[in-house]
Design an enzyme around this catalytic site. Structure first.
Site, mmCIF file in Angstrom:
data_model
loop_
_atom_site.group_PDB
_atom_site.id
_atom_site.type_symbol
_atom_site.label_atom_id
_atom_site.label_comp_id
_atom_site.label_asym_id
_atom_site.label_seq_id
_atom_site.Cartn_x
_atom_site.Cartn_y
_atom_site.Cartn_z
ATOM 1 N N ASP A 169 0.676 -1.376 -0.049
ATOM 2 C CA ASP A 169 -0.081 -0.025 0.174
ATOM 3 C C ASP A 169 0.840 1.255 -0.078
ATOM 4 O OD1 ASP A 169 -2.660 0.949 0.344
ATOM 5 O OD2 ASP A 169 -2.060 1.931 2.027
ATOM 6 N N GLU B 176 1.764 -0.655 -5.002
ATOM 7 C CA GLU B 176 0.669 0.481 -5.065
ATOM 8 C C GLU B 176 1.437 1.752 -5.225
ATOM 9 O OE1 GLU B 176 -3.078 3.108 -3.893
ATOM 10 O OE2 GLU B 176 -1.549 2.517 -2.559
HETATM 11 C C1 NOJ Z 1 -4.530 3.047 -0.916
HETATM 12 C C2 NOJ Z 1 -5.572 1.942 -0.630
HETATM 13 O O1 NOJ Z 1 -5.874 1.211 -2.041
HETATM 14 C C3 NOJ Z 1 -6.665 2.770 -0.275
HETATM 15 O O2 NOJ Z 1 -7.981 2.171 -0.395
HETATM 16 C C4 NOJ Z 1 -6.421 3.560 0.846
HETATM 17 O O3 NOJ Z 1 -7.524 4.347 1.503
HETATM 18 C C5 NOJ Z 1 -5.043 4.292 0.953
HETATM 19 N N1 NOJ Z 1 -4.020 3.590 0.283
HETATM 20 C C6 NOJ Z 1 -4.407 4.391 2.262
HETATM 21 O O4 NOJ Z 1 -3.863 3.203 3.063
#
Ligand code: NOJ
Ligand code: CA
Length: 512
Positions: free
Chosen positions: A197, A254
């Site tokens: 993440d 991500e």
């Molecule tokens: C990316 C995640 O996919 C999202 O859903 C989340 O709100 C943020 N990161 C914070 O962790």
């Protein structure tokens, strides 16, 4: 051949996939019961969004304990059984790792507040004294709207997301050791990898200067908290740790950065294996935008030897049926986009429900919404709940087989009776049958998956490329019918056609 270079990975949003006990919330036993569906869909692996104990201020991205399961979703034994079942069915399992921040209910953050400024406990987070108690240390803003600083324990603490998600300090050795241990905990339980993440956010400029341009989008170079060079040390360390395990454990980042070149830096041979291709996801439905996204991505990835990882939707963005215009036109384009994505070199992610052609749910009542983005923007940003509505599996009325009863934590639209897995399984023209057929052909056709592609000349608005041995993909992105190649036999088409012209918003796979 390493499995992850061309795997198709299905994203399970645990909240909304399948509910085993009728409380209206998806859970791990629910996921377990539907693994045979994923197996028959033809994917290689699943990625599970966070299921760890959490106050759910951001649907699980506020983790209070990284080594257990939230009672809403089941138990640690359920998670272990799920991994085991998946492996038995030949599916790999990717978990979600949230290293940028914890929940404000995490024991570490509680301990930080129980100790004075300057304590070892506070040093795990980013506490600072501002110029005044009503003036934060700098002008940084939260990705969910509002400022990125809140006050607690007589100081300010940084949260790039909600106040319930305090950011960790990644220069702190205890933080680094803790996450190595978390990786080992789940690798030891058979996890095949992690989705990381906010992988571009862990390092912050220690001077914490103001940002010049306040944007929550992809940050320009030199930004003080996105995409700093120091993050790469973390991934080198993790890669070495993962490589010490048998069976090719992997990371997918991500990473929202400003260019494919910046993205590729995370995928150097000793860092993360793959990263979601948001350039492709963000491209508009024009031949030019799609081709540029594909070309630039492949060029920068080739330089580091990493495969592409295509993605059209996830739990944070408007579903692509809707992004591409919605209604019949949106569905038609989404069908063509699926064949395009699955024909490109590399791997792909399928977000739950895209194989059913689900649209974004745009008319959720305000009282049903949960996304902090909606609340922190004062309701001006609808947030992400519209792509998180529980899946329709069967039957004619809510919850459409999501759970044993009627309940679903977000209401499902009435029209979803026509989009259930049950209905679509019997309909050869359905989105589900298209995904099944495409995933099956992907296994059968040796040209697909990892490797190279070569563009072939085509009419304006048309993308056409060849892959060896003997495969051609043609996508008419535009609206006017375009000439079809001769001497090729059709393997699969996203919409039916006859005659010498390929209709608009249609993709075809050919064998030569
Ligand atoms: C990316 C995640 O996919 C999202 O859903 C989340 O709100 C943020 N990161 C914070 O962790
Ligand atoms: Ca449940």
């Amino acid at each position: 051949m390493t499995w992850w270079r061309d795997a198709v990975i299905y994203q399970v949003y645990v909240w909304s996939f399948a509910d085993s006990n009728g409380d209206g919330i998806g859970d791990l036993p629910g996921v377990r019961s539907r693994l045979p569906y994923l197996r028959s869909l033809g994917v290689d692996a699943v990625w599970l969004n966070p299921f760890y104990p959490s106050p759910q201020a951001d649907n699980g991205y506020d983790v209070a304990d990284h080594r257990d399961v939230d009672p809403r979703f089941g138990t640690l034994a359920d998670a272990e059984a799920l991994i085991e079942d998946a492996h038995r069915l030949g599916l790999r399992v990717i978990l979600d790792l949230v290293p940028n921040h914890t929940s404000d209910r995490h024991p570490w953050f509680r301990a930080a507040l129980d100790t004075p400024p300057g304590s070892r406990e506070r040093a795990r987070y980013l506490f600072r004294d501002g110029p005044r108690s009503d003036q934060p240390p700098n002008n940084w803003i939260s990705a969910f709207g509002g400022r990125a600083w809140s006050r607690a324990g007589g100081q300010w603490y940084l949260h790039l997301f909600a106040p319930e998600q305090p950011d960790l300090d990644w220069t702190n050795d205890e933080v680094r050791a803790e996450f190595r241990d978390i990786l080992r905990f789940w690798f030891d339980r058979g996890a095949d990898g992690f989705r990381v993440d906010v992988a571009h956010g862990l390092a912050k400029d220690p001077q914490m200067p103001d940002v010049d341009s306040l944007t929550t989008g992809a940050a320009p170079e030199g930004h003080p908290h996105w995409d700093l060079d120091e993050v790469h040390d973390v991934y080198r360390e993790w890669r070495a740790l993962a490589d010490a395990y048998p069976g090719e454990r992997v990371f997918v980042g991500e990473i929202w950065v400003q260019s494919p070149e910046r993205l590729a830096r995370y995928l150097r041979p000793d860092e993360l294996h793959t990263a979601f291709n948001f350039t492709f996801l963000s491209a508009t439905w024009t031949a030019e935008a799609l081709r540029t996204a594909i070309d630039e991505s492949l060029r920068s990835l080739r330089a580091v030897g990493a495969p592409a990882t295509w993605v059209l939707s996830n739990h944070d963005v408007t579903r692509h049926v809707t992004r591409y215009g919605g209604g019949e036109a949106g569905v038609r384009r989404a069908r063509a986009a699926a064949l395009l994505m699955l024909a490109l070199p590399g791997g792909a992610y399928v977000y739950q429900g895209e194989e059913l052609g689900l649209p974004e749910v745009l008319d959720l009542p305000d009282e049903a919404r949960r996304d902090p983005t909606f609340f922190r923007s004062g309701g001006t940003d609808p947030g992400r709940d519209g792509c998180r509505v529980p899946l329709p599996w069967s039957g004619e009325s809510p919850s459409y087989g999501f759970g044993p009863g009627e309940k679903s934590w977000l209401p499902q639209p009435d029209q979803w009776a026509g989009l259930t897995v049950e209905r679509q399984s019997d309909d050869p023209e359905s989105m589900l049958r298209l995904y099944r057929a495409a995933l099956r052909q992907r296994r059968l056709l040796p040209a697909l998956g990892d490797g190279e592609m070569e563009w072939i000349p085509a009419a304006p608005g048309v993308l056409a490329f060849r892959r060896e041995p003997g495969f051609v993909c043609m996508v008419n992105v535009g609206d006017s019918p375009a000439p079809l190649p001769v001497d090729l036999s059709v393997v699969l088409a996203s919409s039916p056609f006859d005659g010498p012209l390929l209709p608009g918003a249609t993709a075809v796979w050919f064998r030569s």
